[in-house]
Motif scaffolding. Structure first.
Motif, PDB file in Angstrom:
ATOM      1  N   GLY A  90      16.658  -1.382   4.782  1.00  0.00           N
ATOM      2  CA  GLY A  90      15.820  -1.825   5.888  1.00  0.00           C
ATOM      3  C   GLY A  90      14.534  -2.467   5.400  1.00  0.00           C
ATOM      4  N   LEU A  91      13.962  -1.924   4.337  1.00  0.00           N
ATOM      5  CA  LEU A  91      12.740  -2.497   3.785  1.00  0.00           C
ATOM      6  C   LEU A  91      13.030  -3.834   3.103  1.00  0.00           C
ATOM      7  N   VAL A 129       3.081  -6.875   4.220  1.00  0.00           N
ATOM      8  CA  VAL A 129       4.118  -6.868   3.178  1.00  0.00           C
ATOM      9  C   VAL A 129       3.654  -6.045   1.987  1.00  0.00           C
ATOM     10  N   THR A 130       2.407  -6.211   1.603  1.00  0.00           N
ATOM     11  CA  THR A 130       1.874  -5.456   0.467  1.00  0.00           C
ATOM     12  C   THR A 130       1.903  -3.957   0.761  1.00  0.00           C
ATOM     13  N   ALA A 131       1.487  -3.573   1.956  1.00  0.00           N
ATOM     14  CA  ALA A 131       1.514  -2.157   2.328  1.00  0.00           C
ATOM     15  C   ALA A 131       2.945  -1.619   2.321  1.00  0.00           C
ATOM     16  N   SER A 132       3.887  -2.389   2.843  1.00  0.00           N
ATOM     17  CA  SER A 132       5.287  -1.961   2.851  1.00  0.00           C
ATOM     18  C   SER A 132       5.821  -1.820   1.427  1.00  0.00           C
ATOM     19  N   ALA A 133       5.494  -2.778   0.582  1.00  0.00           N
ATOM     20  CA  ALA A 133       6.003  -2.765  -0.793  1.00  0.00           C
ATOM     21  C   ALA A 133       5.442  -1.586  -1.579  1.00  0.00           C
ATOM     22  N   PHE A 134       4.199  -1.206  -1.322  1.00  0.00           N
ATOM     23  CA  PHE A 134       3.614  -0.090  -2.063  1.00  0.00           C
ATOM     24  C   PHE A 134       4.236   1.249  -1.691  1.00  0.00           C
ATOM     25  N   LEU A 135       4.908   1.304  -0.547  1.00  0.00           N
ATOM     26  CA  LEU A 135       5.556   2.552  -0.155  1.00  0.00           C
ATOM     27  C   LEU A 135       6.627   2.955  -1.163  1.00  0.00           C
ATOM     28  N   PHE A 137       8.061   0.412  -4.068  1.00  0.00           N
ATOM     29  CA  PHE A 137       8.409  -0.864  -4.683  1.00  0.00           C
ATOM     30  C   PHE A 137       9.519  -0.663  -5.707  1.00  0.00           C
ATOM     31  N   ASN A 138      10.514  -1.558  -5.657  1.00  0.00           N
ATOM     32  CA  ASN A 138      11.594  -1.540  -6.643  1.00  0.00           C
ATOM     33  C   ASN A 138      12.151  -2.950  -6.784  1.00  0.00           C
ATOM     34  N   LEU A 139      13.108  -3.100  -7.644  1.00  0.00           N
ATOM     35  CA  LEU A 139      13.697  -4.410  -7.907  1.00  0.00           C
ATOM     36  C   LEU A 139      14.324  -5.014  -6.653  1.00  0.00           C
ATOM     37  N   GLY A 140      14.889  -4.180  -5.804  1.00  0.00           N
ATOM     38  CA  GLY A 140      15.496  -4.662  -4.566  1.00  0.00           C
ATOM     39  C   GLY A 140      14.489  -5.351  -3.666  1.00  0.00           C
ATOM     40  N   LEU A 141      13.273  -4.798  -3.574  1.00  0.00           N
ATOM     41  CA  LEU A 141      12.244  -5.414  -2.739  1.00  0.00           C
ATOM     42  C   LEU A 141      11.793  -6.749  -3.319  1.00  0.00           C
ATOM     43  N   LEU A 142      11.741  -6.833  -4.641  1.00  0.00           N
ATOM     44  CA  LEU A 142      11.393  -8.098  -5.280  1.00  0.00           C
ATOM     45  C   LEU A 142      12.435  -9.161  -4.947  1.00  0.00           C
ATOM     46  N   PHE A 143      13.718  -8.790  -5.007  1.00  0.00           N
ATOM     47  CA  PHE A 143      14.778  -9.727  -4.627  1.00  0.00           C
ATOM     48  C   PHE A 143      14.664 -10.109  -3.155  1.00  0.00           C
ATOM     49  N   GLY A 144      14.278  -9.157  -2.307  1.00  0.00           N
ATOM     50  CA  GLY A 144      14.083  -9.459  -0.894  1.00  0.00           C
ATOM     51  C   GLY A 144      12.970 -10.479  -0.682  1.00  0.00           C
ATOM     52  N   LEU A 145      11.866 -10.316  -1.395  1.00  0.00           N
ATOM     53  CA  LEU A 145      10.769 -11.293  -1.302  1.00  0.00           C
ATOM     54  C   LEU A 145      11.211 -12.663  -1.806  1.00  0.00           C
ATOM     55  N   LEU A 146      11.946 -12.679  -2.914  1.00  0.00           N
ATOM     56  CA  LEU A 146      12.451 -13.957  -3.433  1.00  0.00           C
ATOM     57  C   LEU A 146      13.388 -14.621  -2.431  1.00  0.00           C
TER      58      LEU A 146
END
Length: 156
Positions: A90-91, A129-135, A137-146
């Motif tokens: 979901g994130l 987005v920054t607040a959500s990512a700090f909850l 953060f992992n490689l999956g979220l980086l791929f989501g941002l990309l």
């Protein structure tokens, strides 16, 4: 809202909400047994058949090819990799839907005048987005941002 409009809303929006809502957890389950790339290919194939059947012919050209690379291949690849590598699909979906933020930023870089309301929206979006990512953060979220960036590039 008339009763006919309400009926059509329920008739079409409930199935869309169910299918769309289940797509991320189902993708997470499928990627346990299959690679994210195979999931991307199957999703593109199913979507292509659906739109070819509903569309009024096929339009081919350089613009369509580039659009397809960004909006289908790039977006779905990063989306499925993000879901695969994240414990929270979901994130990852939230990160994918940062696309409007990146569109505004790309448009600003390209010289488009953005109103103060748009700039405030970008600032609030980046904070969210920054607040959500700090909850978590992992490689999956980086791929989501990309994926959101690729989708924005394809859209612009």
């Amino acid at each position: 809202m008339s009763s006919r409009t309400a009926y059509l809303f329920i008739k079409w929006m409930i199935p869309v909400a169910i299918v769309w809502g289940l797509s991320y957890p189902l993708t997470k389950l499928i990627t346990v047994y299959s690679s994210p790339m195979i999931v991307s290919v199957v999703r593109v194939a199913i979507g292509s058949v659906f739109f070819i059947l509903l569309g009024k012919g096929l339009s081919l050209g350089v613009k369509q090819f580039i659009n397809g690379l960004f909006n289908f291949v790039g977006l779905l690849t990063f989306l499925n990799l993000g879901v695969y590598f994240s414990s929270n699909p979901g994130l990852v979906a939230v990160m994918i839907y940062t696309q409007p933020l990146f569109i505004l930023i790309i448009e600003m870089i390209m010289g488009t005048k953005v109103k103060m309301r748009g700039i405030i929206g970008i600032i609030l979006g980046v904070i969210g987005v920054t607040a959500s990512a700090f909850l978590s953060f992992n490689l999956g979220l980086l791929f989501g941002l990309l994926g959101g960036v690729i989708w924005a590039i394809g859209t612009v």
